[in-house]
Every structure is written in structure tokens, then in C-alpha cells.
Design a protein around this motif. Sequence first.
Motif, PDB file in Angstrom:
ATOM      1  N   ASP A  19       0.754  -1.073   0.443  1.00 45.65           N
ATOM      2  CA  ASP A  19      -0.253   0.153  -0.064  1.00 45.65           C
ATOM      3  C   ASP A  19       0.706   1.068  -0.172  1.00 45.65           C
TER       4      ASP A  19
ATOM      5  N   ASP B  95      -0.144   1.398  -4.336  1.00 44.28           N
ATOM      6  CA  ASP B  95      -1.082   1.754  -3.905  1.00 44.28           C
ATOM      7  C   ASP B  95      -2.497   1.511  -5.028  1.00 44.28           C
TER       8      ASP B  95
ATOM      9  N   GLU C 219      -0.174  -2.379  -7.293  1.00 39.93           N
ATOM     10  CA  GLU C 219      -1.558  -3.680  -7.762  1.00 39.93           C
ATOM     11  C   GLU C 219      -2.583  -2.708  -7.896  1.00 39.93           C
TER      12      GLU C 219
HETATM   13 CA    CA Z   1      -4.158  -2.652   0.234  1.00 37.16          CA
END
Ligand code: CA
Length: 278
Positions: A179, A201, A235
Motif C-alpha cells: 500500500d 497502492d 496492484e
Molecule cells: Ca490494501
Amino acid sequence: VSRQGGGDYCLYDPQMSADLREQTLLVADLRQAIDKGQLELYFQPKVDAKTLHITAAEALLRWHHPERGYVSPAVFIPLAERNGLIGAIGNWVIDEACRVAGHWRALGLRMRVAVNISGYQMRQDDLVPRIEAALTRHQLQPARFTCEITESVAMEDTKGTQRAFDQMRAMGLHVSIDDFGTGYSSLATLRSLPASELKVDRAFVSDLAESEDARSIAASIIGLAKALNFKVVAEGVETQQQCDLLMRMGCDELQGYLFSRPIPAAEMERLALAEPSE
Ligand code: CA
Ligand code: C2E
Ligand code: CA
Ligand code: CA
């Protein structure tokens, strides 16, 4: 807990009480979830941005509650953290992830396994010895195991997290800062960590195509990470457009629904076995 009878509590909030009751019930169930075999690890691939080959699989916890059905880790992990249950759950996750990864290794698969480590676990003095024991039990090299630790936990800089990081470094475990971009990193602290990977993140990925600002932020986070010699993983990659932009910005690895949702271990194994070998 009865707050109605005493008369001292005039600020009685029925909604609050219902939530509390709900949480208490959930915690009681969670206590038994491990023993009853209701927890399962799903896995989501991280892929190399150039070859799209699977480099690692992140373990993501799933709880199949007999009456409520599937309960999201976003709900029960924070609950488990507050009630000390994360210790037992986290230990189960570590062992189960090593068991599955040991099986993959035996099949000749090369991918790493990545496990989310909570703040509570980082502060326990037996975290790294437990990881070591699980690796030994399942005949896995430390370099096959990645600890994903959120940026905010990694920046805590307490005695406990210091010790955990020192032990991780000494053992040769991989460390990934999860993150990234959502916390307040001190660059000095960031450089001092035994981490080799930063995970940008999802918040910075989701509106890449629509927002110029999001693109500048993502580009500067990625630039910073690369300047500090980290491997950069993005991500939450859901679209081809996001994928193209992130590759152009220099991301090394990608993860998200575009490539695969989190899937059961057996499916992850099939996916990896189906890849052309180098
Ligand atoms: Ca997360
Ligand atoms: P995280 O570590 O940031 O994991 C990424 C989350 O994003 C996962 O949600 C994953 O399923 C989801 N995701 C992946 N790709 C995409 C995408 O393309 N689009 C969207 N919208 N979402 C995507 P999940 O599995 O619900 O887990 C939520 C959080 O719960 C995790 O966030 C992690 O913080 C925590 N968690 C999950 N498993 C564990 C565990 O075993 N231990 C600990 N301590 N925390 C865990
Ligand atoms: Ca993660
Ligand atoms: Ca994450």
C-alpha cells in the motif's frame, strides 16, 4: 453488555449496540474458524511486466462462514487485530502458505509466495522464528518467502518492528512495502529497511486513465521507488490501459484482476503449470 438498566448511560445508541453485538458474535465465530477449517488461502499472481510470467503469488485469506457465507478480510482482519486473534490466524496463514509453496516447489514451479503480515504480528517477538520454522517444516528457502508489510506499519519504527526487520534481513526473507503511497514515509527510514519491493497502492492505479493528477502521482511514486533501487509492483491493475501506462512508467511487476482474481491454490498451480517454461 447491558447499558439499558443502569440509568447512568443516557446516550444509549441502539445502532452502536447492534454493531457491538454483531462484532462480538463475529469474534466468537472467528475464534473457532481455524479449528473448524473455515479459513482458506486464495492466491493472486504477480506477473513480470515484460514477459507476463508469474513471479509470485500473494496469499489472501478467505473465511467461509457457515451462515453468513463469505466474510471479507477487510472486515475480519481488523477485528482479529483488535481482539488478539490475529496471532493464531497469522500463524495459520504462515504455515499454510509455506505448505502450499513447498508443494509448488516440489512440482518445479519457481514462483515465490507472498504473505501479508499485520502490525500486531510485527510486534510479536516470535514472528520471524515462526516463519523460519514453517519454512524448515516445508523445505522452503527463505528467498522464496516475501513478507508484505504495509507502509504505515513499516514506518512505526518501534523496538518490535526493528527487531522483526533485523531478523528478516539476517534470514534473507524478501520484504515488500505494501500500500505504498498511502502512508507518510521518511525516505531515510525507507532506505534503512530490508525491503526490496514497493507495492504502489491501488488508489493510484484505479483512475490512471481518467486523471492527469493520478498519472503524475503514480509516475513520481514509481520514479522515487526506482531511484531508491526498489522493485516496483503495481496492484489493482484492472484494464489494459492501466497496464500500458504502468509499463511505460517503469513498473517491474503487475498484479490485478486483468491478469487473475485471487484463486484457490489448486487453480493457481494449474495457471503456473500452464506457463511456457523459459
Ligand atoms: Ca490494501
Ligand atoms: P491487500 O494486501 O492490499 O490486498 C489487495 C486486495 O485487493 C485484496 O483484497 C485483493 O483481492 C484485491 N484486489 C486484487 N486485485 C484487484 C483489482 O484488480 N481490483 C480490485 N478492486 N481489487 C483487487 P482482499 O483479498 O479482500 O484483502 C483485503 C485486505 O485484507 C488485504 O489488502 C490485506 O490488507 C488484508 N489481508 C488479506 N489476507 C490477509 C492475511 O492473510 N493476513 C493479513 N494480516 N491481512 C490480510
Ligand atoms: Ca498485500
Ligand atoms: Ca496492497
